[in-house]
Each structure stands twice: as C-alpha cells, then as structure tokens.
Motif scaffolding. Structure first.
Motif, short mmCIF file in Angstrom:
data_model
loop_
_atom_site.label_atom_id
_atom_site.label_comp_id
_atom_site.label_asym_id
_atom_site.label_seq_id
_atom_site.Cartn_x
_atom_site.Cartn_y
_atom_site.Cartn_z
N GLY A 238 0.81 -1.17 -0.09
CA GLY A 238 -0.15 -0.22 0.21
C GLY A 238 0.95 1.24 -0.15
O GLY A 238 0.54 2.03 0.72
N ALA A 239 1.75 1.27 -1.06
CA ALA A 239 3.00 2.48 -0.94
C ALA A 239 2.36 3.91 -0.92
O ALA A 239 3.18 4.73 -0.18
N GLY A 240 1.43 4.15 -1.82
CA GLY A 240 0.85 5.57 -1.68
C GLY A 240 2.05 6.42 -2.23
O GLY A 240 2.73 6.24 -3.44
N ALA A 241 2.28 7.53 -1.50
CA ALA A 241 3.35 8.54 -2.14
C ALA A 241 4.60 8.36 -1.65
O ALA A 241 5.70 9.38 -1.96
N LEU A 242 4.81 7.23 -1.15
CA LEU A 242 6.47 6.80 -0.72
C LEU A 242 7.05 8.00 0.16
O LEU A 242 8.26 8.12 0.44
N ASN A 243 6.28 8.44 1.15
CA ASN A 243 6.93 9.71 1.96
C ASN A 243 7.57 8.99 3.10
O ASN A 243 8.84 9.36 3.32
N LYS A 244 7.06 8.14 3.57
CA LYS A 244 7.65 7.48 4.81
C LYS A 244 8.85 6.50 4.39
O LYS A 244 9.80 6.50 5.43
N VAL A 245 8.84 5.78 3.25
CA VAL A 245 9.85 4.86 3.10
C VAL A 245 11.12 5.74 2.91
O VAL A 245 12.23 5.07 2.97
N ARG A 246 11.10 6.93 2.42
CA ARG A 246 12.42 7.55 2.30
C ARG A 246 13.19 7.64 3.31
O ARG A 246 14.48 7.63 3.59
N LEU A 247 12.41 7.72 4.78
CA LEU A 247 13.26 7.95 6.02
C LEU A 247 14.00 6.60 6.37
O LEU A 247 15.15 6.53 6.77
N LEU A 248 13.46 5.30 5.89
CA LEU A 248 14.14 3.94 5.94
C LEU A 248 15.11 4.08 4.90
O LEU A 248 16.47 3.60 5.27
N LEU A 249 14.80 4.39 3.77
CA LEU A 249 16.00 4.07 2.52
C LEU A 249 17.22 5.04 2.92
O LEU A 249 18.33 4.66 2.47
N ALA A 250 17.12 6.13 3.56
CA ALA A 250 18.03 7.03 3.94
C ALA A 250 19.06 6.48 4.99
O ALA A 250 20.24 6.62 4.87
N ARG A 251 18.60 5.33 5.77
CA ARG A 251 19.34 4.82 6.70
C ARG A 251 19.88 3.18 6.31
O ARG A 251 20.75 2.84 7.04
N MET A 252 19.12 2.65 5.44
CA MET A 252 19.57 1.35 4.75
C MET A 252 20.96 1.40 4.26
O MET A 252 21.32 2.14 3.45
N LEU A 253 21.61 0.26 4.12
CA LEU A 253 22.96 0.07 3.95
C LEU A 253 22.78 -0.75 2.32
O LEU A 253 22.47 -1.85 2.55
N ARG A 254 23.30 -0.14 1.40
CA ARG A 254 23.24 -0.75 0.06
C ARG A 254 21.96 -1.57 -0.21
O ARG A 254 22.05 -2.96 -0.47
N PRO A 255 20.85 -1.05 -0.40
CA PRO A 255 19.74 -2.02 -0.47
C PRO A 255 19.68 -2.59 -1.88
O PRO A 255 20.07 -2.20 -2.87
N HIS A 256 19.08 -3.86 -1.77
CA HIS A 256 19.16 -4.61 -3.11
C HIS A 256 18.20 -4.16 -3.77
O HIS A 256 18.36 -4.38 -5.32
N GLY A 257 17.09 -3.50 -3.45
CA GLY A 257 15.85 -3.12 -4.34
C GLY A 257 14.44 -2.61 -3.42
O GLY A 257 14.83 -3.03 -2.36
N PHE A 258 13.96 -1.97 -4.12
CA PHE A 258 12.69 -1.61 -3.52
C PHE A 258 11.52 -1.77 -4.37
O PHE A 258 11.40 -1.64 -5.68
N VAL A 259 10.55 -2.50 -3.65
CA VAL A 259 9.44 -2.96 -4.49
C VAL A 259 8.08 -2.36 -3.76
O VAL A 259 7.47 -2.83 -2.71
#
Length: 320
Positions: free
Chosen positions: A84-105
C-alpha cells in the motif's frame, strides 16, 4: 542511471461487481480499497497533513527518531517491499538509513499515483533498483526475485496502520500471507493504538471536511467510472468510534429515501441507512503481538511515542 523498467501487474477492476454486491446485501459494506483512485489517493495525502490526523506525523517522528535501529534490523542489501505504498513519503526515511539496499518494491492499487511517486523517488535515488507492482497487496502477487543466498533479506514495510482496515480475521490472513512472502526476513508495520475516543473522532471528522470528501469520493468514483446515478444531497459522511469493537467505522449515510441506480439496477435507500465503507481497528501492543505470532511471526522490538498513540513493530518472519 536509466531506471529499471517498472514491473506492472495489470488487473481487471472488480469495482462494478463488488459495488453491486455491496448494495445488494444487508448490511451494506464495501472494501476501502476502492477509495484509492487518483482523486481518492490525492485526498488521502491531504488528510495525512491535517493537524487532527495524528497517525502520520506520529509515525514519521518515530521513523526519524528510531530509523537507525530499524535499518540495523533490516540489514545490508535488503529487498524492501512496501504494501500500500501511496506517495512513498515514509519509506524515504528508511531508505536514507539502509545500507546498500538490493531493491525497493512498492505495491499499490492506484497505478498512475504509484508510478508518479516512483519517478520522483528514482530521481532522488538514481542507483536504487525500484520495481513497482500495480495490484491489490492483500492478494498473492508475483514479486521480483528475492536477494540471493548470502545477500540481504526480504523485508516488508506496512506503515500508516492500514492493518486496522482489516477485520481481525482478515488481519490474521494478511499477516500469514506476508509471513510466507517474507520468509527469512521481517516486517516493519505501523499499528494505531487504543486511545481517547475524542482524539479518534477528531481525526476522522476533520474541520476542513477532507475526510468527508474522501469518503464521498467513493460514490463520485462510481459516477465517473460506472455511470452511477444518485441524488447529489442523498448521502453524507458519518464516522464514529465503536468502543465494544475497538474500531472507527466510516459510513455513507442516506439523508432521505431515494434510489441509487447502477448499470440499470436500482437500489433503494431509506433515511439513515448506510453503506459501510471502512473500519479502522485500534490495538493494544500485547494484542497485536499475539495476533502476529498466531500468523507465524516472532514479535520483536516495538517503538511508541510518549503518548502511546501509535506504534511501529518489528516482526521476524519464519525461516526460509
């Protein structure tokens, strides 16, 4: 970097069939997923910014404060799946902290809204492998391949307390589905907590009337897409806290006796009759952890705000 081609799942909309079914039954009830056409998705983003709507700002504060702890649990090279991703506002805060993410779905039922949000995110993260899935995240969907053995884990992200839109039985089924999809990984999920009914009432009956417009847009969508006919003043927004069931209920309430016509079939409404459009269940922390464990997860850390209004849970999925 050229963005990775979007992964699309094109589904035939069941809106007409589900609306006919909802109108023919008593009591009348339809899934809240049909709120989220382009107009509904845009209205919901406006609702999230309202002063009365505490869940969004509270959850964002938790993500800012504890994002490093959450990213450590997610681990390096993870594939992050947002339901239920929507506008992707919240995930930005996680992606900024994640180490070398394999991908985002990101998975969402509103295709144009999702793809627009993904384009903006891709511009901010040109090296991130973004593979959107347009579809109903409550059903089994084909996901891109998980990280290879020895790489990161597959982790789900389900913010916003959308789990509250499900009945307890539906919530159990959804959690069991994600536990299977995320085997060997985990799920970070937002859960709204039981609190003062006055706070809840204000959140779902905002002074600007945006939630009312969001609710009524379901019928406007039926008018636009299906040629539905009904009196302009025939329905109004109704939202209230059902304390025994620990849930907010949203309804479209008939203001007088009238007929709604859908594709040549007439449905009569009497004064006070409703179409039940959404539930939003509220949980205790212990109650939600017990539900997650019944679905196959092992309950992990929980983060809450000082008022105990909202919570984020880390759930460890069963081994792969």
């Amino acid at each position: 970097m050229t963005p990775v081609p979007f992964l699309k799942i094109v589904e035939k909309s069941g809106f007409a069939a589900d609306l006919h079914s909802a109108l023919a039954q008593q009591p009348r009830h339809i899934s809240p997923k049909y709120f989220y056409d382009d107009m509904g998705s845009a209205l919901f983003e406006q609702i999230c910014a309202l002063p009365e709507y505490y869940p969004t700002r509270t959850e964002l504060a938790l993500l800012r404060l504890h994002g490093a702890e959450m990213a450590e649990l997610i681990g390096p090279q993870a594939q992050l799946i947002e339901y239920g991703a929507g506008a992707l506002n919240k995930v930005r805060l996680l992606l900024a902290r994640m180490l070398r993410p394999h991908g985002f779905v990101p998975i969402d039922i509103s295709g144009p809204h999702l793809l627009q949000a993904c384009a903006a995110l891709q511009a901010e993260h040109p090296l991130l492998n973004i593979q959107p899935v347009v579809g109903d995240f409550t059903q089994a969907v084909d996901l891109p391949g998980a990280p290879s053995r020895g790489e990161g884990q597959r982790v789900g992200f389900f913010p916003g307390s959308s789990i509250g839109n499900f009945t307890p039985t539906q919530a159990l089924e959804f959690l069991a589905l994600t536990a299977e999809q995320l085997r060997g990984g985990g799920l970070l999920i937002g859960v709204d907590l039981i609190k003062d009914p006055d706070l809840l009432h204000a959140a779902y009956n905002d002074s600007q009337g945006l939630t009312a417009r969001f609710n009524l847009n379901l019928l406007e969508r039926a008018r636009r897409e299906l040629g539905c006919e009904f009196a302009a003043d025939g329905f109004r927004h109704s939202a209230f806290y059902n304390a025994p069931l620990q849930r907010i209920e949203m309804h479209l309430m008939s203001m007088r006796s009238h007929v709604l016509s859908l594709q040549g079939i007439d449905y009569s409404f009497e004064t006070g009759e409703t179409l039940h459009t959404e539930n939003s269940y509220k949980y205790s922390i212990a109650g939600f952890r017990a539900l997650a464990e019944r679905a196959g997860y092992r309950a992990g850390p929980v983060w809450t705000d000082a008022q105990n209004w909202f919570s984020l849970h880390w759930l460890q999925a069963p081994a792969g």
